[in-house]
Design a protein around this motif. Structure first.
Motif, PDB file in Angstrom:
ATOM      1  N   MET A   1       0.842  -1.158   0.000  1.00  0.00           N
ATOM      2  CA  MET A   1       0.000   0.000   0.000  1.00  0.00           C
ATOM      3  C   MET A   1       0.899   1.237   0.000  1.00  0.00           C
ATOM      4  N   LYS A   2       0.534   2.178  -0.825  1.00  0.00           N
ATOM      5  CA  LYS A   2       1.306   3.415  -0.901  1.00  0.00           C
ATOM      6  C   LYS A   2       0.384   4.602  -0.685  1.00  0.00           C
ATOM      7  N   PHE A   3       0.947   5.645  -0.101  1.00  0.00           N
ATOM      8  CA  PHE A   3       0.233   6.911  -0.024  1.00  0.00           C
ATOM      9  C   PHE A   3       1.250   8.038  -0.059  1.00  0.00           C
ATOM     10  N   GLU A   4       0.761   9.223  -0.377  1.00  0.00           N
ATOM     11  CA  GLU A   4       1.641  10.372  -0.519  1.00  0.00           C
ATOM     12  C   GLU A   4       1.092  11.557   0.254  1.00  0.00           C
ATOM     13  N   LEU A   5       1.998  12.303   0.851  1.00  0.00           N
ATOM     14  CA  LEU A   5       1.655  13.566   1.500  1.00  0.00           C
ATOM     15  C   LEU A   5       2.563  14.630   0.912  1.00  0.00           C
ATOM     16  N   SER A   6       2.105  15.884   0.940  1.00  0.00           N
ATOM     17  CA  SER A   6       2.956  16.959   0.445  1.00  0.00           C
ATOM     18  C   SER A   6       2.659  18.245   1.201  1.00  0.00           C
ATOM     19  N   THR A  58       9.711   5.668   3.826  1.00  0.00           N
ATOM     20  CA  THR A  58       9.269   6.985   3.381  1.00  0.00           C
ATOM     21  C   THR A  58      10.401   7.665   2.623  1.00  0.00           C
ATOM     22  N   ASP A  59      10.077   8.163   1.452  1.00  0.00           N
ATOM     23  CA  ASP A  59      11.033   8.885   0.622  1.00  0.00           C
ATOM     24  C   ASP A  59      10.590  10.347   0.570  1.00  0.00           C
ATOM     25  N   ILE A  60      11.389  11.228   1.170  1.00  0.00           N
ATOM     26  CA  ILE A  60      11.092  12.661   1.206  1.00  0.00           C
ATOM     27  C   ILE A  60      11.876  13.340   0.084  1.00  0.00           C
ATOM     28  N   ASN A  61      11.172  14.100  -0.743  1.00  0.00           N
ATOM     29  CA  ASN A  61      11.809  14.822  -1.847  1.00  0.00           C
ATOM     30  C   ASN A  61      11.450  16.294  -1.789  1.00  0.00           C
ATOM     31  N   LEU A  62      12.433  17.129  -2.133  1.00  0.00           N
ATOM     32  CA  LEU A  62      12.202  18.573  -2.256  1.00  0.00           C
ATOM     33  C   LEU A  62      12.264  18.931  -3.737  1.00  0.00           C
ATOM     34  N   ILE A  63      11.175  19.493  -4.240  1.00  0.00           N
ATOM     35  CA  ILE A  63      11.094  19.880  -5.640  1.00  0.00           C
ATOM     36  C   ILE A  63      11.056  21.403  -5.708  1.00  0.00           C
ATOM     37  N   LYS A  64      12.014  21.984  -6.411  1.00  0.00           N
ATOM     38  CA  LYS A  64      12.124  23.450  -6.500  1.00  0.00           C
ATOM     39  C   LYS A  64      10.941  24.013  -7.265  1.00  0.00           C
ATOM     40  N   CYS A  71       7.548  19.856  -0.842  1.00  0.00           N
ATOM     41  CA  CYS A  71       8.105  18.740  -0.095  1.00  0.00           C
ATOM     42  C   CYS A  71       7.099  17.587  -0.184  1.00  0.00           C
ATOM     43  N   THR A  72       7.516  16.476  -0.789  1.00  0.00           N
ATOM     44  CA  THR A  72       6.630  15.328  -0.921  1.00  0.00           C
ATOM     45  C   THR A  72       7.156  14.168  -0.089  1.00  0.00           C
ATOM     46  N   ALA A  73       6.235  13.413   0.466  1.00  0.00           N
ATOM     47  CA  ALA A  73       6.568  12.209   1.233  1.00  0.00           C
ATOM     48  C   ALA A  73       5.848  11.038   0.574  1.00  0.00           C
ATOM     49  N   ASP A  74       6.604  10.177  -0.096  1.00  0.00           N
ATOM     50  CA  ASP A  74       6.057   8.968  -0.701  1.00  0.00           C
ATOM     51  C   ASP A  74       6.265   7.824   0.279  1.00  0.00           C
ATOM     52  N   VAL A  75       5.165   7.279   0.778  1.00  0.00           N
ATOM     53  CA  VAL A  75       5.227   6.272   1.837  1.00  0.00           C
ATOM     54  C   VAL A  75       4.802   4.916   1.290  1.00  0.00           C
ATOM     55  N   THR A  76       5.660   3.930   1.502  1.00  0.00           N
ATOM     56  CA  THR A  76       5.324   2.544   1.203  1.00  0.00           C
ATOM     57  C   THR A  76       5.053   1.875   2.541  1.00  0.00           C
ATOM     58  N   THR A 107      -4.526   0.709  12.360  1.00  0.00           N
ATOM     59  CA  THR A 107      -4.314   1.869  13.233  1.00  0.00           C
ATOM     60  C   THR A 107      -2.909   2.433  13.065  1.00  0.00           C
ATOM     61  N   GLN A 108      -1.926   1.581  12.804  1.00  0.00           N
ATOM     62  CA  GLN A 108      -0.565   2.058  12.582  1.00  0.00           C
ATOM     63  C   GLN A 108      -0.469   2.865  11.294  1.00  0.00           C
ATOM     64  N   LYS A 109      -1.226   2.473  10.261  1.00  0.00           N
ATOM     65  CA  LYS A 109      -1.219   3.229   9.006  1.00  0.00           C
ATOM     66  C   LYS A 109      -1.690   4.656   9.263  1.00  0.00           C
ATOM     67  N   ARG A 110      -2.764   4.801   9.982  1.00  0.00           N
ATOM     68  CA  ARG A 110      -3.286   6.135  10.306  1.00  0.00           C
ATOM     69  C   ARG A 110      -2.263   6.909  11.152  1.00  0.00           C
ATOM     70  N   ALA A 111      -1.623   6.235  12.100  1.00  0.00           N
ATOM     71  CA  ALA A 111      -0.630   6.900  12.953  1.00  0.00           C
ATOM     72  C   ALA A 111       0.558   7.389  12.123  1.00  0.00           C
ATOM     73  N   ILE A 112       1.045   6.568  11.201  1.00  0.00           N
ATOM     74  CA  ILE A 112       2.164   6.965  10.344  1.00  0.00           C
ATOM     75  C   ILE A 112       1.773   8.184   9.503  1.00  0.00           C
ATOM     76  N   TYR A 113       0.586   8.145   8.921  1.00  0.00           N
ATOM     77  CA  TYR A 113       0.092   9.260   8.119  1.00  0.00           C
ATOM     78  C   TYR A 113       0.068  10.546   8.950  1.00  0.00           C
ATOM     79  N   ASN A 114      -0.506  10.463  10.146  1.00  0.00           N
ATOM     80  CA  ASN A 114      -0.627  11.638  11.014  1.00  0.00           C
ATOM     81  C   ASN A 114       0.728  12.180  11.458  1.00  0.00           C
ATOM     82  N   VAL A 115       1.663  11.294  11.767  1.00  0.00           N
ATOM     83  CA  VAL A 115       2.984  11.724  12.229  1.00  0.00           C
ATOM     84  C   VAL A 115       3.739  12.428  11.111  1.00  0.00           C
ATOM     85  N   ILE A 116       3.718  11.863   9.905  1.00  0.00           N
ATOM     86  CA  ILE A 116       4.412  12.503   8.779  1.00  0.00           C
ATOM     87  C   ILE A 116       3.773  13.851   8.461  1.00  0.00           C
ATOM     88  N   GLN A 117       2.462  13.902   8.459  1.00  0.00           N
ATOM     89  CA  GLN A 117       1.747  15.150   8.199  1.00  0.00           C
ATOM     90  C   GLN A 117       2.122  16.210   9.241  1.00  0.00           C
TER      91      GLN A 117
END
Length: 128
Positions: A1-6, A58-64, A71-76, A107-117
């Motif tokens: 499962m993958k999700f992305e935050l930015s 989690t792969d964090i990237n900075l795009i100019k 700032c994007t966070a691609d989470v596997t 519940t851990q998926k939601r926790a990971i999402y919230n912490v990264i956000q």
């Protein structure tokens, strides 16, 4: 499962400064943070009870951008071997024991999402 935050970082700060700030914040929630060419590579965010049922990368990237960076966070996010074993044991031993690893996984998926956000929001607040 993958999700992305930015998060959009409207700042004139240099990329290396931003990566340093991100690294500092993510080291508070993960013991495994490595720098990459474009940002950070993070494993095992917030290892706490129930985290043995999942693996996260989690792969964090900075795009100019013209006025700063995106700032994007691609989470596997995947089940661990412990999850699979606990799920199968629960499935074959009795009716509802298989729900325990599923509950922790979800519940851990939601926790990971919230912490990264939360980290991305704190970095945004700090640099703007």
């Amino acid at each position: 499962m993958k999700f992305e935050l930015s998060e959009r970082l409207n700042t004139g700060k240099d990329r290396s400064v931003l990566i340093g700030i991100l690294e500092e914040k993510f080291r508070n929630i993960s013991p495994k943070v490595d720098r990459t060419d474009n940002g950070l590579f993070i494993r095992a965010i917030r290892a706490f009870p129930g985290s043995t049922f999942r693996l996260d990368i989690t792969d964090i990237n900075l795009i100019k951008k013209e006025d700063g960076y995106l700032c994007t966070a691609d989470v596997t996010y995947i089940p661990s071997i412990t999850f699979v074993i606990a799920f199968l044991l629960g499935l074959f031993s009795s009716g509802i024991l298989w729900l325990i690893p599923v509950y922790f996984y979800i519940t851990q998926k939601r926790a990971i999402y919230n912490v990264i956000q939360s980290v991305l929001k704190r970095v945004k607040d700090e640099v703007e």
